[in-house]
Design an enzyme around this catalytic site. Structure first.
Site, PDB file in Angstrom:
ATOM      1  N   ASP A 375       0.433   2.804  -1.533  1.00  0.00           N
ATOM      2  CA  ASP A 375       0.127   2.175  -2.814  1.00  0.00           C
ATOM      3  C   ASP A 375       0.479   0.701  -2.866  1.00  0.00           C
ATOM      4  OD1 ASP A 375      -1.011   4.425  -3.928  1.00  0.00           O
ATOM      5  OD2 ASP A 375       0.895   5.204  -4.663  1.00  0.00           O
ATOM      6  N   TYR A 460      -2.448   8.586 -10.304  1.00  0.00           N
ATOM      7  CA  TYR A 460      -1.024   8.876 -10.504  1.00  0.00           C
ATOM      8  C   TYR A 460      -0.337   7.810 -11.346  1.00  0.00           C
ATOM      9  CZ  TYR A 460       0.368  13.136  -8.138  1.00  0.00           C
ATOM     10  OH  TYR A 460       0.576  14.448  -7.825  1.00  0.00           O
TER      11      TYR A 460
END
Length: 1558
Positions: A375, A460
């Site tokens: 990420d 997420y």
């Protein structure tokens, strides 16, 4: 209606609202608002923290202008750039070298120049590449330097560049213009594509080898929460060419089949050669994926407020709170980072920062199976989402904006990207109640500072928390929520997850998060030290023919980086800490300990071609020398070229020495996620929280929280209702003010949409509705309300009295049982409070619960109410064969019968020597010791400045070495009124023989002093008088400032945050029954074992029949006899009996509901522990689930985490255990125990530091183990359950779309555990990561309805099997390696990597396990039997050598498939006391327990029906009360009603002579 007209009407409406509000605010008399008193920071901020500050918008703009004019090449705005252009990808602050910063901060050096780091993509060059420039000085740059080669050894190849937002837009255009038109019939008829109805999610990395840039895109229906709506179509796009026109489709996947391109798919479809799976079109809100509230708002939830305003100060990038100060910033790439963290002015951490968040997926679809998201490459900081008041953070938190420049030349601002707040955690940081020597209470509420951001990276949402506690501890924690990623369900999909929708597979994946922690403990130069434990066999010095097993402290300095690199699944030393060169007052190296909480899945196999790019995830902890050239553990370039990683963390570890060096700890925490139906629509944060603690370990000379302004202390001699004595007593006056809630605002959708007429009309309608409501209030309102008005909740499960079948006995019932026994047994019964060992007496009376089958017939089958009965324990000392007998007495309330159940329960009468020691027996022992002390007056005067009458004694247990023994060591301490004498040993211990029934025959058989043994006090005196004894003079403490005192060292300050309920409690209590938002629970308190819960139901379905505490074991090591022989089984002393009154505002929230408990023990008179149990709803200041969407549609949905807590606190002389049972709105149950109170100690002499740490002039804090045991009788969808284990492995396979390449993907392993031996997991063995009780029926998606057990524990080692007393605390034994003959293979080892195939099941069928090694079980599952109600017995303490109940016998390899099952769970921790345990152990880091979490039990997350849900979108005004009830809070604010402070904990307590432990 024209837009102009709508806006004019809207303005007029708002003006009307304003006028009406003014009238309301000035009409009548409103309560006074809380007054803000700005705190005076202990560490003044002088602007030096700005050396770490993020770049300002002005500085970012200056850097862009400078680069545009200085590089000599055209720069295109990154938001419009083609791959073949040059552009500025990002600009962030370039932090100075640490040495420069320290010279500035500490050495009076010059402020380092302020610089920026610019990342540029050069696509318009002969050799396209990524270049990094340092630009400075700011604010007006005059230079730049290329640092790419310096950092990476060469230019960064262009294919490694992170994908820009504009490139994703270009790919979306490619789909619309070239991909979808190639299959018109398929897209129109199967996909029902209309040009906007599909959304795509990228996979990553992008290929199989360095240079590849080919990405799988997974297609979903374009609806709210589209991540859960796969359509079965996935497309592999090769976008490596700099010419967009050259991009191409490499492969297409649909419903399990691969195609060369869309044209081939179209052809197959038209010719009917394709298996079409028609997906029902979802409505725009997503249906099951929608986060819109399903229930209307009801009563207001609990809120925290600050009666006198925040107690922290926030100035620019600097925060000060009590003794804490730190600087913070937000990296575009890695997110939240903290610098220069100081406590009491001393730096303890130079840098604490997030490094990376990795997710590795498994699937049978190509997009899922090839996904390994890093990420940081996408931008953890860039995707920080705007925080929503009242859900993401407390409403009254302070919010901070963040500015960044990435993917565009425009500076972007994330409103409210950070929040800072102080949180009252609703529990004590430390506390102790004393009813020995003196009556007092001391405590400190656990109030901590929190710094938070939340990152939404695609699906997420990660909640990043950094928490600062008053005892000098820091916690870093990440909690996961948001949407799970999914694949299209087809074929063998269940190998890779669970079906969670008609066509949706929730795919298995791992989460791993890496942190950098640059600790500077007592300076820059540190070493790494590991402390742990081992058992040593020793001859008992006072009885050499006997052996004793005692814990010993192992110590090791880890000299090299290789020694300090701990693999992910390896064991880590239980105490590992950074040690300074300096020492504390007691001679120990000052240190900070690292304590990790993680449930990590398996790491990618190291044979994988991409593993080196994520090699940091190999290690749960790695400590290296700090180097400026190793600033981060990874690189943003690793995502798109993991095969030739730009930064490989594995290269950091090269076995350099790490002794007395500047060190960095790299910490990885994570968890395995197997999505299940309760992840729909959102994953909940409950149980999905990992991180670590940094805890002072001998860094200070005592616990620094003793200097907190929040400390509470009062004695029985004081008026504790007076403000000057007890500041909490002032709260009804000082805190009953009107909290000032600012108007709700939300700018998360700012600059993303423009207002249209439709929006204006919606706002106009809402405004008119508000005007109508305000007019109604004006017409019906007289005077403004003062305090909050209680609105009693309507229980969802009406209480009809049936829960009374589990109720504790009332005082009247207890008295009736006593009267009945006195008149019916035909023998004289002496009151136990006066009884000698040679008397008969009633030791205790408690409720006798009916058999489960009887209860269920009554509760569920309409059967008769079972007769109410009591269990009476009697000591028969006045008999020819003295024994302990147990009688069942009934029916109540007027007994007419009794029956002896002793033989039935135990196979015979209980031998008399096994009886627990009574208070009156301790009084007699105390008198004997006092008598013997008078034989050594000169010794006592010199050694201890005492005549013996002012000494306290503490018993040890068990009492001897073999069955029949009753000889106890008693340790002597200085007793000072109002202090914990447990930390003031004088070096004297005596062994008392008290086995005879005639008290006059009791005697002292051994005396110990300062390492030597004597036969009597007279011999000790004689040796002293002869000058043959080395005496250590221990001065008698003279005042309340002694090390054991809990008196606050500082005067009270402003009160911290308090919780209140604007409309009263939302739970309902009647008798022993509580209901709360779908929950229904019966509760009680066993005098021996403590709190117990029954018939726990959620949404009317029983999930737990019994949840009860069984035992608490503390096992000590020492070089003094009392300590080395101590193994306390606290149930024998009375965990429930010693649950004393709770103190409002410290032990529980001030406004909690308090419940009295009644018991009868060691007296014929029932006793009442007032307010010994509290029940409250706790605002966790955290979202239970949330998602911020800025993809496809703009919306926010969230649910605050509010939990019902049932709590008791047991004070077992020195230790205080906080017992928590928590009920979450998503159907999860959490059980926790927190340890506080005083440590037990030994006199420091000789080799004492082999068994603990010196914590005072003569005090050794002795190492010990805590083990807590619970019984959980789960009834999942009925009584008949099975046990299923799920875990993960990796399989290597050829990529179906590229057979010349291979990949490693996670897969799901499932197994049914069929026998008790398979379901007994040793203390130090890994559990299957998902272990569930399954019911007989499936949920909607075909999965067995289940509840998962998740254990959170960090236990020490268990007592060796060779110990003669081990069976008494076995709570299970099993072999770790061997089966008897007849078993085919050794037991399975969970967590191994295996090829996919039939799951191997190694079973010892029909054979008992061989016990060469003993382990306490962390979990054992057995068939439920009425004859096995408890895992131990109160009689085990005094005869562990022939235990009355041995749990090991419960496990006899019976089948556990479709049976009524019980889970026996052990949790614990190793405690090596240190200076910060003085005066008290704190609860921070000393908390263990377990979760019971629904796992495919429901069809979706049941919390979707919570009335507390919040949802708004860019189409609906977030600030309107009608749209978003959070916006109603300012108008709904009211002054809390705080009842007067009362405390009855000292009532009816008299202080006898020191009676030992009890």
């Amino acid at each position: 209606m024209h837009m102009k007209t709508a806006l004019v009407l809207l303005v007029l409406a708002f003006a009307t609202i304003f006028a009406l509000v003014c009238v309301l605010l000035t009409r009548g008399r409103a309560p006074g608002t809380c007054q803000h008193q700005p705190p005076e920071p202990e560490v003044p901020e002088d602007g030096r923290s700005l050396v770490f500050a993020d770049l300002t918008p002005e500085e970012l703009a200056q850097v862009v202008r400078y680069l545009q004019g200085s590089l000599g090449v055209p720069l295109v705005d990154a938001s419009r750039a083609k791959p073949s252009d040059n552009c500025i990808a990002s600009v962030d602050v370039q932090l100075p070298a640490k040495a420069e910063v320290l010279r500035f901060l500490d050495g009076g050096g010059a402020r380092p120049p302020r610089e920026a780091l610019a990342v540029l993509y050069f696509g318009d060059q002969a050799d396209p590449n990524v270049t990094e420039y340092v630009v400075g000085p700011l604010p007006v740059p005059t230079y730049h330097r290329d640092v790419t080669v310096q950092k990476y050894g060469g230019k960064v190849p262009y294919h490694r560049r992170p994908t820009l937002a504009v490139e994703y837009q270009q790919i979306a255009g490619f789909f619309k213009s070239r991909v979808f038109p190639a299959a018109p019939s398929f897209m129109r008829q199967v996909m029902e594509y209309d040009g906007t109805s599909l959304a795509a999610v990228t996979a990553a990395p992008r290929g199989f080898q360095s240079g590849d840039r080919a990405t799988w895109y997974v297609l979903f229906q374009n609806v709210s929460g589209f991540f859960l709506h796969p359509v079965g179509l996935e497309v592999l796009v090769d976008h490596g060419s700099l010419d967009i026109g050259q991009w191409a489709v490499s492969r297409v996947f649909y419903n399990g089949q691969y195609y060369r391109d869309m044209a081939q798919l179209e052809s197959a479809y038209v010719q009917g050669r394709i298996s079409v799976e028609k997906v029902r079109k979802a409505p725009p809100d997503g249906d099951f994926s929608s986060m819109r509230p399903r229930a209307p708002w009801a009563a207001m939830f609990p809120l925290q407020y600050e009666p006198q305003g925040p107690r922290y100060s926030l100035r620019k990038n600097h925060v000060a709170f009590q003794a804490w100060s730190f600087a913070f910033g937000m990296s575009v790439k890695t997110g939240l980072q903290l610098f220069d963290i100081r406590y009491k002015g001393e730096r303890v951490v130079y840098e604490l920062s997030v490094q990376e968040a990795l997710s590795v997926y498994g699937s049978n679809c190509p997009g899922g199976m090839s996904t390994r998201y890093m990420d940081g490459s996408f931008g953890i900081g860039r995707y920080s989402s705007p925080l929503v008041r009242g859900v993401d953070c407390p409403y009254l938190a302070s919010y901070v904006d963040v500015h960044y420049l990435a993917h565009s030349q425009d500076i972007r601002t994330i409103k409210n990207a950070l929040c800072v707040f102080e949180q009252n955690l609703g529990s004590p940081l430390r506390r102790h109640f004393s009813n020995l020597q003196s009556l007092y209470y001391g405590g400190l509420v656990n109030s901590a500072l929190v710094l938070r951001s939340i990152t939404t990276v695609g699906n997420y949402d990660y909640v990043w928390d950094f928490i600062f506690y008053q005892n000098g501890a820091i916690e870093a924690k990440v909690q996961a929520t948001g949407y799970t990623s999914s694949s299209f369900f087809h074929g063998d999909g269940l190998w890779y997850g669970n079906r969670v929708g008609e066509h949706t597979l929730g795919t298995i994946h791992t989460h791993s998060v890496n942190y950098k922690v640059d600790l500077d403990v007592g300076g820059v130069k540190n070493s790494l030290v590991a402390h742990d434990m081992a058992f040593e066999m020793a001859r008992a010095p006072w009885n050499p023919e006997q052996q004793i097993e005692r814990p010993r402290l192992t110590k090791r300095v880890l000299d090299t980086e290789d020694q300090a690199a701990f693999r992910l699944q390896s064991k880590i030393p239980r105490y590992i800490y950074f040690a300074a060169n300096s020492k504390n007052k007691w001679g120990h190296q000052r240190g900070y300990r690292i304590q990790i909480v993680s449930f990590a899945g398996d790491h990618v196999p190291e044979a994988s071609s991409m593993e080196r790019a994520i090699s940091w995830a190999r290690y749960k902890l790695a400590v290296t020398r700090r180097k400026e050239e190793e600033p981060t553990s990874t690189s943003i370039y690793n995502q798109n070229d993991p095969w030739t990683p730009t930064v490989a963390f594995a290269d950091f570890i090269d076995n350099e020495t790490i002794t007395n060096e500047d060190l960095v700890a790299w910490i990885t925490a994570g968890f395995l996620h197997i999505p299940h139906s309760e992840d729909i629509p959102n994953t909940a944060t409950v149980g999905n929280s990992v991180g670590f603690l940094l805890r002072p370990y001998n860094y200070y000379d005592l616990d620094p929280s003793i200097y907190s302004h929040d400390g509470i202390f009062f004695t029985s001699e004081q008026d504790f209702t007076a403000c000057e004595v007890n500041p909490i007593a002032c709260l009804p006056k000082t805190a009953s003010c009107l909290p000032n809630f600012p108007p709700f605002t939300y700018d998360g959708f700012k600059n993303t949409t423009a207002m249209n007429v439709k929006t204006a009309l919606i706002l106009l309608l809402l405004a008119l509705a508000t005007i109508f409501a305000l007019v109604c209030v004006l017409l019906t309102r007289g005077r403004a309300p003062g305090t909050c008005q209680h609105q009693p909740p309507e229980p969802e499960v009406p209480e009809d009295g049936r829960s009374l079948v589990f109720a504790d006995l009332t005082p009247e019932e207890l008295a009736q049982v006593v009267r009945y026994l006195q008149g019916s047994l035909g023998v004289p019964l002496v009151d136990a409070s006066r009884a000698k060992p040679s008397d008969n007496c009633i030791a205790s009376v408690d409720v006798q619960l009916p058999a489960k089958a009887e209860v269920l017939r009554f509760l569920d089958g309409g059967g008769a109410r079972p007769p109410r009965e009591a269990l009476a324990v009697l000591y028969f000392g006045d008999q020819a064969d003295p024994n302990v007998t147990e009688y069942v007495v009934g029916p109540l309330p007027v007994p007419t019968y009794h029956r002896d159940v002793t033989v039935q329960k135990y196979g015979g009468k209980v031998p008399y020597h096994r009886r627990p020691v009574t208070g009156v027996e301790y009084v007699a022992i105390s008198a004997l010791i006092q008598h013997e002390l008078r034989k050594a007056p000169r010794f006592l005067a010199v050694c201890c400045a005492s005549d013996g009458t002012d000494l306290a004694v503490l018993t040890t247990a068990p009492r001897g070495f073999k069955s029949g023994d009753r000889s106890s060591w008693f340790v002597l301490f200085h007793a000072v009124v109002g202090t914990g004498y447990y930390v003031l040993p004088i070096g004297l211990e005596v062994l008392v023989e008290h086995g005879e029934l005639d008290i006059s025959l009791w005697y002292l058989s051994q005396v110990f002093y300062n390492g030597r043994y004597f036969s009597s006090m007279a011999e000790l005196e004689g040796t002293f008088v002869a000058g043959l004894l080395e005496v250590i003079q221990v001065e008698k403490p003279q005042d309340a400032t002694v090390m054991g005192s809990m008196r606050p060292r500082r005067p009270p300050g402003a009160p911290g945050p308090l919780q209140y309920e604007p409309q009263g409690p939302r739970y309902s209590i009647r008798d022993n029954h509580v209901t709360f938002q779908g929950w229904s629970i019966a509760f009680g308190m066993n005098p021996n074992t403590g709190p117990r819960l029954f018939d726990i139901r959620y949404r009317r379905e029983r999930i737990i029949y019994e949840l009860s505490l069984q035992e608490a074991l503390a096992l000590y090591g020492s070089n003094c006899p009392g300590g080395m022989s101590t193994r306390y089984l606290d149930g024998s002393f009375g965990i429930g009996r010693f649950a004393y009154e709770l103190v409002r505002g410290v032990d529980c929230p001030y406004t909690a509901t308090y419940v009295d408990r009644h018991y009868l023990a060691e007296s014929d008179v029932p006793r009442t522990n007032q307010n010994s149990l509290c029940i409250f709803e706790h605002d966790a200041a955290l979202p239970l689930r949330r998602h911020f969407s800025d993809m496809q549609s703009l919306y926010y949905g969230g649910l605050r985490k509010s939990v019902l807590v049932i709590r008791a606190v047991s004070t077992l002389i020195n230790y205080d255990y906080v017992w928590d049972f928590m009920f979450h709105s998503n159907g999860a149950v959490e059980v926790r125990v927190h340890a506080t109170g005083y440590i037990s100690s030994s006199f420091f002499h000789g080799e004492g530091t082999n068994y603990g740490n010196k914590v005072g002039p003569h005090t050794l804090g002795t190492m010990h183990l805590h083990h807590i045991h619970y019984k959980v009788d789960l009834d999942i969808d009925g009584q008949l359950n099975s046990l299923e284990a799920q875990d993960m492995g990796y399989e290597k396979l050829k990529a179906p779309w590229s057979l010349q390449n291979s990949l490693e993907r996670p897969f799901l392993r499932r197994d049914r555990l069929e026998r008790e031996n398979e379901a007994a997991f040793p203390l130090d063995a890994p559990l299957p990561r998902y272990l569930s009780f399954t019911g007989p029926k499936p949920n909607r998606w075909g999965h067995a309805r289940s509840y998962r057990l998740q254990v959170v524990s960090s236990p020490g080692k268990h007592l060796p099997n060779s110990s003669p007393m081990e069976r008494a605390v076995s709570w299970g034994r099993r072999s770790t390696e061997l089966c008897l003959p007849g078993a085919a293979k050794p037991p399975r080892r969970w967590g191994c990597s295996q090829p996919r195939g039939p799951i191997p099941v190694w079973r010892c069928l029909g054979a008992r396990m061989s016990p060469p090694f003993s382990h306490r079980y962390k979990l054992a599952v057995t068939r439920r039997k009425e004859e096995e109600p408890t895992s131990t017995s109160v009689y085990n303490q005094n005869d562990p050598w022939t235990p009355t109940v041995a749990f090991a016998d419960f496990i006899d390899n019976e089948t556990i498939t479709n049976e009524d099952l019980v889970a026996w769970i052990s949790v614990g921790f190793l405690h090596v006391p240190h200076a910060e345990d003085i005066p008290n152990t704190v609860t921070v880091g000393n908390s263990v327990g377990f979760f019971l979490r629904p796992y495919n039990y429901f069809d979706e997350d049941p919390s979707v029906d919570s009335p507390d849900s919040t949802y708004f979108s860019s189409e609906r005004e977030a600030e309107a009360c009608g749209t978003n009830p959070l916006a109603c809070l300012p108008a709904a604010a009211c002054a809390p009603h705080l009842p007067p402070f009362r405390y009855g904990g000292f009532l009816n307590i008299s202080l006898p002579p020191p009676p030992g432990r009890l």
